[in-house]
Design a protein around this motif. Sequence first.
Motif, PDB file in Angstrom:
ATOM      1  N   PRO A 120       0.821  -1.219   0.000  1.00  0.00           N
ATOM      2  CA  PRO A 120       0.000   0.000   0.000  1.00  0.00           C
ATOM      3  C   PRO A 120       0.852   1.265   0.000  1.00  0.00           C
ATOM      4  N   ILE A 121       0.373   2.269  -0.716  1.00  0.00           N
ATOM      5  CA  ILE A 121       0.949   3.610  -0.681  1.00  0.00           C
ATOM      6  C   ILE A 121      -0.137   4.515  -0.117  1.00  0.00           C
ATOM      7  N   VAL A 122       0.178   5.183   0.980  1.00  0.00           N
ATOM      8  CA  VAL A 122      -0.820   5.878   1.789  1.00  0.00           C
ATOM      9  C   VAL A 122      -0.692   7.388   1.640  1.00  0.00           C
ATOM     10  N   ASN A 123      -1.811   8.058   1.501  1.00  0.00           N
ATOM     11  CA  ASN A 123      -1.850   9.512   1.565  1.00  0.00           C
ATOM     12  C   ASN A 123      -1.567   9.914   3.018  1.00  0.00           C
ATOM     13  N   LEU A 124      -0.435  10.563   3.255  1.00  0.00           N
ATOM     14  CA  LEU A 124      -0.027  10.844   4.635  1.00  0.00           C
ATOM     15  C   LEU A 124      -0.966  11.807   5.337  1.00  0.00           C
ATOM     16  N   ARG A 125      -1.609  12.651   4.580  1.00  0.00           N
ATOM     17  CA  ARG A 125      -2.503  13.628   5.216  1.00  0.00           C
ATOM     18  C   ARG A 125      -3.824  13.010   5.636  1.00  0.00           C
ATOM     19  N   THR A 126      -4.371  12.138   4.788  1.00  0.00           N
ATOM     20  CA  THR A 126      -5.684  11.561   5.087  1.00  0.00           C
ATOM     21  C   THR A 126      -5.610  10.145   5.659  1.00  0.00           C
ATOM     22  N   GLY A 127      -4.475   9.472   5.455  1.00  0.00           N
ATOM     23  CA  GLY A 127      -4.362   8.090   5.899  1.00  0.00           C
ATOM     24  C   GLY A 127      -5.017   7.094   4.959  1.00  0.00           C
ATOM     25  N   LYS A 128      -5.513   7.570   3.836  1.00  0.00           N
ATOM     26  CA  LYS A 128      -6.213   6.697   2.888  1.00  0.00           C
ATOM     27  C   LYS A 128      -5.222   5.977   1.977  1.00  0.00           C
ATOM     28  N   GLU A 312       9.675   6.095   0.856  1.00  0.00           N
ATOM     29  CA  GLU A 312       9.736   4.639   0.944  1.00  0.00           C
ATOM     30  C   GLU A 312      10.341   4.211   2.279  1.00  0.00           C
ATOM     31  N   GLY A 313       9.955   3.028   2.719  1.00  0.00           N
ATOM     32  CA  GLY A 313      10.609   2.432   3.884  1.00  0.00           C
ATOM     33  C   GLY A 313      10.256   3.065   5.206  1.00  0.00           C
ATOM     34  N   ILE A 314       9.031   3.589   5.346  1.00  0.00           N
ATOM     35  CA  ILE A 314       8.602   4.139   6.643  1.00  0.00           C
ATOM     36  C   ILE A 314       8.347   2.981   7.601  1.00  0.00           C
ATOM     37  N   GLU A 315       9.039   2.998   8.750  1.00  0.00           N
ATOM     38  CA  GLU A 315       8.943   1.878   9.682  1.00  0.00           C
ATOM     39  C   GLU A 315       8.410   2.277  11.053  1.00  0.00           C
ATOM     40  N   THR A 316       8.387   3.570  11.354  1.00  0.00           N
ATOM     41  CA  THR A 316       7.950   4.002  12.678  1.00  0.00           C
ATOM     42  C   THR A 316       6.971   5.170  12.580  1.00  0.00           C
ATOM     43  N   TYR A 330       2.935  11.200   0.131  1.00  0.00           N
ATOM     44  CA  TYR A 330       2.559   9.798   0.301  1.00  0.00           C
ATOM     45  C   TYR A 330       3.677   9.036   0.999  1.00  0.00           C
ATOM     46  N   GLY A 331       3.315   7.892   1.572  1.00  0.00           N
ATOM     47  CA  GLY A 331       4.315   7.057   2.215  1.00  0.00           C
ATOM     48  C   GLY A 331       3.991   5.582   2.058  1.00  0.00           C
ATOM     49  N   GLN A 332       5.027   4.769   2.096  1.00  0.00           N
ATOM     50  CA  GLN A 332       4.845   3.326   2.101  1.00  0.00           C
ATOM     51  C   GLN A 332       5.933   2.710   2.969  1.00  0.00           C
ATOM     52  N   GLY A 333       5.643   1.566   3.523  1.00  0.00           N
ATOM     53  CA  GLY A 333       6.611   0.913   4.398  1.00  0.00           C
ATOM     54  C   GLY A 333       5.921  -0.022   5.368  1.00  0.00           C
ATOM     55  N   HIS A 334       6.715  -0.737   6.139  1.00  0.00           N
ATOM     56  CA  HIS A 334       6.165  -1.729   7.051  1.00  0.00           C
ATOM     57  C   HIS A 334       5.353  -1.102   8.183  1.00  0.00           C
ATOM     58  N   PHE A 335       5.559   0.195   8.442  1.00  0.00           N
ATOM     59  CA  PHE A 335       4.723   0.855   9.448  1.00  0.00           C
ATOM     60  C   PHE A 335       3.254   0.758   9.063  1.00  0.00           C
ATOM     61  N   PHE A 336       2.988   0.848   7.783  1.00  0.00           N
ATOM     62  CA  PHE A 336       1.621   0.709   7.285  1.00  0.00           C
ATOM     63  C   PHE A 336       1.313  -0.759   6.995  1.00  0.00           C
ATOM     64  N   CYS A 337       2.082  -1.339   6.078  1.00  0.00           N
ATOM     65  CA  CYS A 337       1.820  -2.721   5.676  1.00  0.00           C
ATOM     66  C   CYS A 337       2.961  -3.182   4.765  1.00  0.00           C
ATOM     67  N   PRO A 338       3.462  -4.407   4.943  1.00  0.00           N
ATOM     68  CA  PRO A 338       4.473  -4.917   4.017  1.00  0.00           C
ATOM     69  C   PRO A 338       3.827  -5.328   2.700  1.00  0.00           C
ATOM     70  N   TYR A 348      -6.465  -5.302   4.273  1.00  0.00           N
ATOM     71  CA  TYR A 348      -5.835  -4.163   4.929  1.00  0.00           C
ATOM     72  C   TYR A 348      -6.584  -2.879   4.604  1.00  0.00           C
ATOM     73  N   VAL A 349      -6.896  -2.675   3.335  1.00  0.00           N
ATOM     74  CA  VAL A 349      -7.623  -1.462   2.938  1.00  0.00           C
ATOM     75  C   VAL A 349      -8.960  -1.392   3.655  1.00  0.00           C
ATOM     76  N   SER A 350      -9.640  -2.529   3.724  1.00  0.00           N
ATOM     77  CA  SER A 350     -10.932  -2.571   4.402  1.00  0.00           C
ATOM     78  C   SER A 350     -10.795  -2.220   5.878  1.00  0.00           C
ATOM     79  N   ALA A 351      -9.707  -2.671   6.505  1.00  0.00           N
ATOM     80  CA  ALA A 351      -9.510  -2.446   7.935  1.00  0.00           C
ATOM     81  C   ALA A 351      -9.199  -0.994   8.261  1.00  0.00           C
ATOM     82  N   VAL A 352      -8.530  -0.279   7.357  1.00  0.00           N
ATOM     83  CA  VAL A 352      -8.138   1.101   7.644  1.00  0.00           C
ATOM     84  C   VAL A 352      -9.104   2.124   7.070  1.00  0.00           C
TER      85      VAL A 352
END
Length: 353
Positions: A120-128, A312-316, A330-338, A348-352
């Motif tokens: 997943p690649i997440v919109n950092l502002r909205t979390g979507k 890329e690679g956001i972990e915390t 935008y961000g992606q990494g294991h903090f969100f989902c591998p 995962y999308v359904s859960a968030v």
Amino acid sequence: MARLAGDEFTVILPAVGDAGVAGGIAEAILERIAAPYRLAGELVVVSASIGVATWPKDADNAEDLLVCADQAMFAAKEEGRNRWKVFTQALLQAERERLRITQDLRTALASGQFALHYQPIVNLRTGKVCKAEALIRWDHPVRGPIHPADFIAVAEESGLIIDIGRWVLTEALDQLARWQVLLGKGFQISVNKSPVEFCAPASGPESWSSMIERRNVPVGSLVIEITEGSLMEQNADVMDQLSRFQAAGIEIALDDFGTGYSSLSYLRRLDIDYIKIDQSFIRSLTRGPDDVALCHAIISMAHALRIRVIAEGIETESQRDILLAAGCDYGQGHFFCPPVEASAFEAYVSAVT
């Protein structure tokens, strides 16, 4: 001294049996070759890569000794060229592994051993979750899962990456069609295209452009990720292919930004849509203000050029918060989902949501 073929030469040192002594001679040869000289009125500088093998330690006949020296030479090239390398058994083992991977890759595609996972690649502002990166995975029938780092380079060297890349694109476009129904028409999938794949014909039924055109891919729904290596190969074919993609409404992302030869002129000339900040920058964000300032500068520069930024690679959580405060899009990494299979991605999308 003898010329083997093309730009390859062999130096025989009959009185030298020690690799350390031979290495010193190799260093001296490199220095002499690297000295600037004039050619047709221009100052020219060249470099070389040297492999060293000794008899009888490495081989007991001339043919095998040349093979060992050749392997050492290629190892020197892979480490950055303009250097020398001594043959070791580890190099021999690595070469055997490379040949084994090459052979297994030739059957992997036909026998259905590859699969795509999606991160997943997440919109950092909205979390979507608004995008996904398609990443290839190889489940070997005997050896089990093989990490991409262990086979992608081999696939590129052998040219097999071209057929593998077409398979990845086909699978990703199938998944894109399903997710645009399930997750919304604005959903995007990004696919990686290596520099080697740009060497394939840019037209014809098996070209990426033709494959995308046949699918009637909606404008803005597919992102092609390229590396800085592709930009450095700025020949007409590469530029033409990127232009075709953009004319078809395909967006372009520059992957691993900051680890190679990034140039602002490339970003402006090619009208890049996204840059992806390499994870090495993200890992250092909590070390001190200088690293945060560098990240701020990259994001500000990109936005000034109307380029969106993916980290890329956001972990915390701390890394996420710093990037959000810096204006990263935008961000992606294991903090969100591998990277996960399609069904797990949907869960995962359904859960968030």
